[in-house]
Enzyme design. Structure first.
Site, PDB file in Angstrom:
ATOM      1  CG  ASP A 188      30.621  20.846  65.612  1.00 28.75           C
ATOM      2  OD1 ASP A 188      31.353  19.839  65.575  1.00 28.75           O
ATOM      3  OD2 ASP A 188      29.833  21.082  66.550  1.00 28.75           O
ATOM      4  CD  GLU A 438      29.931  30.019  65.536  1.00 24.17           C
ATOM      5  OE1 GLU A 438      31.024  29.459  65.382  1.00 24.17           O
ATOM      6  OE2 GLU A 438      29.239  29.910  66.562  1.00 24.17           O
ATOM      7  CE1 TYR A 491      27.097  25.899  72.243  1.00 20.23           C
ATOM      8  CE2 TYR A 491      28.174  27.493  70.814  1.00 20.23           C
ATOM      9  CZ  TYR A 491      27.213  26.531  71.028  1.00 20.23           C
ATOM     10  OH  TYR A 491      26.345  26.206  70.024  1.00 20.23           O
ATOM     11  CD  GLU A 527      25.257  27.949  67.204  1.00 18.62           C
ATOM     12  OE1 GLU A 527      26.281  27.530  67.787  1.00 18.62           O
ATOM     13  OE2 GLU A 527      25.132  27.963  65.973  1.00 18.62           O
TER      14      GLU A 527
HETATM   15  C1  GCB Z   1      28.981  26.747  67.133  1.00 18.42           C
HETATM   16  C2  GCB Z   1      28.540  26.415  65.763  1.00 18.42           C
HETATM   17  C3  GCB Z   1      27.830  25.074  65.689  1.00 18.42           C
HETATM   18  C4  GCB Z   1      28.570  24.065  66.572  1.00 18.42           C
HETATM   19  C5  GCB Z   1      28.549  24.547  67.990  1.00 18.42           C
HETATM   20  C6  GCB Z   1      29.299  23.592  68.939  1.00 18.42           C
HETATM   21  O1  GCB Z   1      29.239  27.869  67.469  1.00 18.42           O
HETATM   22  O2  GCB Z   1      27.727  27.401  65.178  1.00 18.42           O
HETATM   23  O3  GCB Z   1      27.817  24.650  64.363  1.00 18.42           O
HETATM   24  O4  GCB Z   1      28.036  22.784  66.476  1.00 18.42           O
HETATM   25  O5  GCB Z   1      29.166  25.793  68.065  1.00 18.42           O
HETATM   26  O6  GCB Z   1      28.663  22.758  69.556  1.00 18.42           O
HETATM   27  O7  GCB Z   1      30.515  23.675  68.979  1.00 18.42           O
END
Ligand code: GCB
Length: 648
Positions: A188, A438, A491, A527
C-alpha cells in the site's frame, strides 16, 4: 505439498561504511541535476543493446533534467513517467582531480536506487545491484580518468515480479490502443523509483579500514561501558606475511574529551573500557538522550606508518529481552511511536534533509520514542539522526506482503537482511530487526520459510530481538514461533466494523491477549488507525473526519492501558506518521490518509491528542518533563480542579 527450502548461504556484503572525510579520505557527492531518458516500455533492453552507456545520452536522444536524489515519478507532469514500468536512464559528467590518481583508491557508492541498478563509468560496466533502499558500492580506480572529465551512466529498472523483494506482478493487458504493460502490487505505497539517495565518490588509501563492527556492553549498574570492536582491512598491506597491521583507537566524549584508548592485536580485534560511562538512552527516558561518543580508528603498518583514519559515532547501551519484556540498559521499555514512510510530494522517496529534519522535530514534539522503518530500510542519514536524538528504530527489510514462498525469494529475502544488518549494525538506535510486514503467514510454507529467515538474521546479529508485523489472525499464524517479539497490525473500526467505535477496545485486548497466549512472548500493536481527510470535521464523528481519527485513537488507548497492566504488552505504534502516496484505488483519496500529520507535515487534530498521551506515558514511566504548551488554558474552574499538566 510444502516446498523444500534449502538454507543456502548468502554472500556477505563488504565495506559499506558511511563515506566520511578524514585526514586520509576525501568524499565528493555527485548529487545535482542529471540527464534522464525513459525507455520504451515495450523495449526495455534497447538501451543495453544499442550501447547507450557508450556516449552521452543527449547525443542520441532528447533528455530531460532529473534531480538526484529524488524519485523520478512526480518530477514532470507526464502520466507516462509517473506510471512508467521498466527501465530509465540517467547520466552526468564530473571531473576527477589529478591528485586522486596517485597513491589512493576511488570508490563509487550509491545510498540507494530502486529497484535494480546497472552502472557504467566512461562506458565500462562498474556495478549492478538489485534491491531498493540499500547502499551498494564498487571500486572505480581503474575506470576513472584523472585530471579529466568522466561520465557516469545509470540504468534503473523498477519492475517488480514474484521473485523480487518486495514482490509484484507485470502483466500485458489490452487498452484502447492495443496492449500495455501494467505493474501491480499488493503493498500500500506508491512504487516510487529512481536514484533515491546520494551518490558519492570517495577515496581511500591503498590499504584501508573496510569494515568496523561495534558491540557495546554496560556493567550491571550502568557505570562502566565496554566497546568491543572488530576491524577488517582491504588492501595489499593486509595480505603481507609479516602481519604488521594494527589499529589504535581513541574514544572521545561529546565534549571532545578522550575517555578511553586501546591498541588492537594483529587480528584488529579488541575492546575499550569506559569508566563513568554515559549510556545511550531513548528520548524522554533520560534527561540526556542519544548520547554519542566518537570513535577514532587509526590503522597503522610497521614502524608507526599511519595508513588510514576513520571515525564513527558510538552509543553505549545494552538490550535484553525475555517472554514478558524488552529492556534497554536494564530498564523496561514501552514503545510509543509510528509506522512511517519515506514519502513526500514531488520528491517521492528521494532523500531530503529539510523534510527529514522536520520529521524528527515532529517526532520529538509529539513525544514519540520509536518508529518502525515500514516497509523498507530508511536513509543512513535518518539512522544517524535517530542515534543523535534517541529515537528507537525497529529496522525493517523490504519484504512486504510476501507470499508464494520459494527458494529464489528466500535467498533474496535473506540477502536483504544481510545487507540491512551489515549497514545498520553499529547504530545504537536500532533496537530490533523486523524481518517482514504482513507476510502471508497462514500458508503452510511460511513456517519453514520464516524459520530460515529468522535464524539467518539471528546468525548475523544475536544482540537484537527479531520481530515481524503480522496481520493474519493469531490462530492461523505459522511464523510467530520463530520471532522474539510479536507485532500485529489491525484496523478495528476501519477495515473491520467500519465506523463502530464501540467495537474497538475489547477486540484489541482480546487479540493482543491471544497472541501472547499462543506464543508467550512480548506483544506490540504495530499498526492501527483510520484514514482522515485533513479539514473534514463531522460531529458526531464519522469515518474520514478528524473527529473520527481522534476517537479511534482514544478507543485504542483504553485497550493499551488495560494491556499495559499485563507486563507483556510493550508498545503502541500508530499507522501512520504522515499521509503518503499509494497506487490509484477507489479506497484512497490522493493516497493513504491515515497520517497523524498531513503530507506537508502539519498536525491533524489527533496529533494533539496523541501528543498528550505520549507525554503522559513518558511522565508516568520515565518521569520526563512535560512541555509547557501540552495543555491549552481553558478556564480557572476552582482550586480543586486543574486542567493542566499537574493532573498527570
Ligand atoms: C496495513 C499495511 C500498511 C497499509 C495499512 C493501511 O496493514 O501494513 O502498509 O498502508 O495497512 O492503511 O491499509
Amino acid at each position: 505439498m510444502p516446498l523444500i527450502i534449502l538454507n543456502k548461504d548468502i554472500e556477505t556484503t563488504r565495506g559499506m561504511l558511511y563515506p566520511r572525510e578524514s585526514e586520509t579520505r576525501e568524499v565528493r557527492a555527485l548529487d545535482g541535476i542529471w540527464n534522464f531518458v525513459r525507455s520504451d516500455e515495450a523495449n526495455p533492453t534497447q538501451g543495453i543493446r544499442d550501447g547507450w552507456f557508450n556516449d552521452d545520452l543527449s547525443k542520441s536522444m532528447p533528455t530531460i533534467p532529473m534531480p538526484v536524489p529524488a524519485s523520478y515519478n512526480d518530477i514532470t507532469t507526464e502520466q507516462a513517467l509517473r506510471d512508467h514500468v521498466g527501465t530509465v536512464w540517467y547520466d552526468r559528467k564530473f571531473f576527477v582531480p589529478r591528485s586522486w590518481g596517485q597513491h589512493q583508491r576511488v570508490w563509487l557508492r550509491f545510498g540507494s536506487v530502486h529497484y535494480e541498478a546497472f552502472v557504467w563509468i566512461n562506458g565500462q560496466s562498474a556495478i549492478k545491484h538489485e534491491m531498493g533502499h540499500l547502499p551498494f558500492e564498487t571500486e572505480v580506480t581503474h575506470l576513472l580518468k584523472y585530471g579529466a572529465e568522466n561520465r557516469i551512466t545509470v540504468m534503473c529498472d523498477n519492475a517488480l515480479i514474484q521473485t523480487t523483494v518486495p514482490q509484484g506482478k507485470i502483466s500485458e493487458v489490452a487498452n484502447d490502443q492495443g496492449v500495455t504493460i501494467i505493474q501491480s502490487y499488493t503493498f500500500d505505497f506508491f512504487n516510487y523509483a529512481g536514484i533515491h539517495r546520494s551518490v558519492h565518490l570517495y577515496t581511500t588509501p591503498k590499504t584501508f579500514i573496510e569494515e568496523v563492527e561495534i558491540k557495546t556492553n554496560l556493567s550491571e549498574d550502568n557505570s562502566v561501558g565496554t566497546v568491543n570492536y572488530s576491524i577488517a582491512v582491504n588492501g595489499t598491506a593486509a595480505n603481507e606475511a609479516d602481519n604488521t597491521l594494527y589499529a589504535r583507537l581513541q574514544l572521545y566524549s561529546r565534549e571532545g574529551i578522550l575517555v578511553a584508548n586501546a591498541t588492537s592485536d594483529s587480528k584488529l580485534l579488541g575492546s575499550l573500557k569506559v569508566e563513568n560511562v554515559k549510556p545511550w538512552w531513548p528520548y524522554l527516558m533520560h534527561p540526556d538522550p542519544g548520547y554519542l561518543y566518537e570513535l577514532e580508528i587509526k590503522l597503522y603498518a610497521a614502524k608507526e606508518q599511519l595508513l588510514d583514519v576513520y571515525r564513527l559515532s558510538v552509543g553505549l547501551r545494552t538490550l535484553s529481552w525475555n517472554n514478558t519484556s524488552f529492556l534497554i540498559n536494564g530498564k523496561p521499555v514501552y514503545f510509543r511511536g509510528f509506522g512511517r514512510h519515506e514519502d513526500a510530494d514531488v520528491r517521492g522517496k528521494g532523500l531530503d534533509n529539510a523534510l527529514m529534519t522536520r520529521d524528527f522535530n515532529l517526532l520529538k514534539w509529539i513525544g514519540a520514542n520509536a518508529y518502525r522503518t515500514s516497509h523498507y530500510p530508511y536513509s543512513e542519514e535518518s539512522m544517524q539522526f535517530a542515534d543523535q536524538h534517541g529515537i528507537m528504530i525497529i529496522d525493517e527489510c523490504p519484504s512486504v506482503d510476501t507470499e508464494n514462498f520459494n527458494q529464489v525469494l528466500l535467498d533474496k529475502h535473506k540477502s536483504s537482511l544481510e545487507q540491512l544488518v551489515h549497514r545498520d549494525r553499529n547504530h545504537p538506535s536500532v533496537v530490533m530487526w523486523s524481518i517482514a510486514n504482513e507476510p502471508r503467514t497462514g500458508q503452510l510454507n511460511a513456517d519453514t520459510y520464516f524459520q530460515f529467515v529468522a535464524n539467518f538474521t539471528r546468525s548475523l546479529d544475536s544482540t537484537r530481538p527479531i520481530t515481524a508485523a503480522i496481520a493474519v489472525p493469531s490462530k492461523d499464524d505459522k511464523a510467530g514461533r520463530h520471532l522474539d517479539i510479536i507485532s500485529f497490525n489491525r484496523y478495528n473500526a476501519w477495515y473491520s466494523n467500519t465506523g463502530r467505535l464501540d467495537m474497538v477496545t475489547q477486540r484489541v485486548i482480546n487479540e493482543a491477549t491471544a497472541w501472547n497466549y499462543k506464543y508467550d512472548k512480548p506483544v506490540i500493536m504495530a499498526e492501527y488507525g483510520a484514514d482522515t481527510l485533513e479539514g473534514l470535521h463531522l460531529q458526531p464523528s464519522y469515518v474520514w473526519s478528524e473527529e473520527f481519527q481522534a476517537e479511534v485513537f482514544s478507543q485504542h488507548f483504553k485497550a493499551f492501558d488495560a494491556l499495559r497492566r499485563q507486563k507483556w504488552f510493550i508498545g503502541e505504534f500508530v499507522w501512520n506518521f504522515a499521509d503518503f502516496k499509494t497506487a490509484q484505488s477507489y479506497t484512497r483519496v490522493g493516497g493513504n490518509k491515515k497520517g497523524v500529520f498531513t503530507r506537508a507535515r502539519q498536525p491533524k487534530a489527533a496529533a494533539h491528542l496523541l501528543r498528550q498521551r505520549y507525554f503522559a506515558l513518558g511522565r508516568e514511566m520515565d518521569k520526563c518533563n512535560l512541555p509547557s504548551d501540552l495543555f491549552t488554558y481553558i478556564a480557572d474552574v476552582g482550586s480543586n480542579v486543574q486542567h493542566d499538566s499537574s493532573d498527570l
